[in-house]
Design a protein around this motif. Structure first.
Motif, PDB file in Angstrom:
ATOM      1  N   GLU A  24       0.889  -1.182   0.085  1.00  0.00           N
ATOM      2  CA  GLU A  24      -0.140   0.033  -0.271  1.00  0.00           C
ATOM      3  C   GLU A  24       0.960   1.358  -0.007  1.00  0.00           C
ATOM      4  OE1 GLU A  24      -3.361  -0.279  -0.579  1.00  0.00           O
ATOM      5  OE2 GLU A  24      -2.933  -2.468  -0.418  1.00  0.00           O
ATOM      6  N   LYS A  51       2.295   1.832  -3.443  1.00  0.00           N
ATOM      7  CA  LYS A  51       1.165   2.439  -4.380  1.00  0.00           C
ATOM      8  C   LYS A  51       0.930   3.828  -4.192  1.00  0.00           C
ATOM      9  CE  LYS A  51      -1.739  -1.844  -4.873  1.00  0.00           C
ATOM     10  NZ  LYS A  51      -2.949  -2.525  -4.198  1.00  0.00           N
ATOM     11  N   ASP A  94       3.468   5.813  -5.708  1.00  0.00           N
ATOM     12  CA  ASP A  94       3.819   5.833  -6.896  1.00  0.00           C
ATOM     13  C   ASP A  94       4.950   5.148  -7.481  1.00  0.00           C
ATOM     14  OD1 ASP A  94       2.864   6.348  -9.596  1.00  0.00           O
ATOM     15  OD2 ASP A  94       3.781   8.142  -9.785  1.00  0.00           O
TER      16      ASP A  94
END
Length: 268
Positions: A61, A64, A67
């Motif tokens: 997570e 993500k 990026d």
């Protein structure tokens, strides 16, 4: 040449539980590593290289959110995880940094990248930098070769498996005098390490990415901070494991060279 930066990271630490998620002046330790990685030059991609264990899902997570790519691989075999990740993303060469090292040297990493592009070395390391501030460079063909011949499964400490001048072309960068502090701990293995790191980061702007030079200059002017983790020492392979690995290379040299020649055949 496609060069990738692989951040090896897991949440299984027993010495400092869930250390990568600990806050350092507004960002977690692993986010500081990611932010620092984005300052590097000529990197194709940054990949957070973690495991298939559900415990490590928070790291996915974070990747993500910040990026960058992530890769799920072997839990204990770090070298195999790195190799599988490198092959998946099609890298020719990888830089390896561990997720608990938020002050790795940007300048020395860029020097290593320049060296990778000009010299055909299989493994590159930096001698003399403070513990936790150096990265390692690995030719993916060498990584593939190691993973084919090794019989070690737990490769959290993997240096002795690839730093083999009798097998590979090994390159070494030596830290300049100001940076040459091999016994200084700038990592996060123990709570005392984290306490020291917290004192450092809270002395800089939360949004900044302080250079290693700036950090060392700060410590030189605030030497009492060095007492925070001075009793802690770096973990290393025990003598029996080191001897076993050395014996393996001695008795399997011909076989290892054969595997290497196969993997490097298109270089001939």
């Amino acid at each position: 040449m496609k060069i990738g930066l692989l951040i090896t990271a897991r949440l299984k630490s027993s010495r400092l539980p869930f250390k990568l998620l600990r806050d350092l002046n507004g960002y977690s330790i692993i986010e500081h590593v990611i932010n620092r990685s984005k300052k590097l030059s000529d990197i194709e991609d940054i990949v957070l290289c973690t495991s298939i264990n559900q415990q490590d899902k928070p790291l996915v997570e974070i990747a993500k959110k910040n990026d960058i790519y992530y890769f799920l691989g072997s839990e204990d075999d770090v070298l195999q995880r790195l190799c599988d990740c490198a092959k998946f993303f099609g890298f020719d060469y990888v830089l390896s940094i561990t997720g608990e090292n938020p002050i790795f040297s940007i300048d020395h990493t860029n020097l290593m990248i320049n060296r990778i592009k000009t010299l055909k070395e299989d493994f590159i390391y930096i001698e003399g930098l403070p513990i936790g501030t150096a990265v390692y460079g690995i030719n993916v063909k060498a990584l593939k070769t190691v993973c084919e011949y090794k019989d070690e499964i737990d490769t959290e400490i993997w240096g002795p498996l690839i730093n083999r001048p009798e097998i590979f072309k090994v390159g070494k960068l030596i830290a300049e005098d100001f940076y040459y502090r091999p016994n200084l701990r700038l990592t996060n293995d123990y709570f005392e390490d984290f306490q020291m790191m917290n004192k450092i980061f809270c002395s800089f702007n939360s949004c900044s990415t302080p250079s290693l030079f700036s950090v060392l200059e700060f410590l030189d002017n605030n030497r009492e901070i060095l007492d925070t983790n001075k009793e802690r020492t770096q973990l290393s392979l025990d003598d029996d494991t080191t001897k076993r690995i050395d014996e393996f290379f001695k008795h399997n040299h011909h076989k290892i060279i054969k595997i290497k020649n196969k993997n490097y055949s298109d270089d001939i």
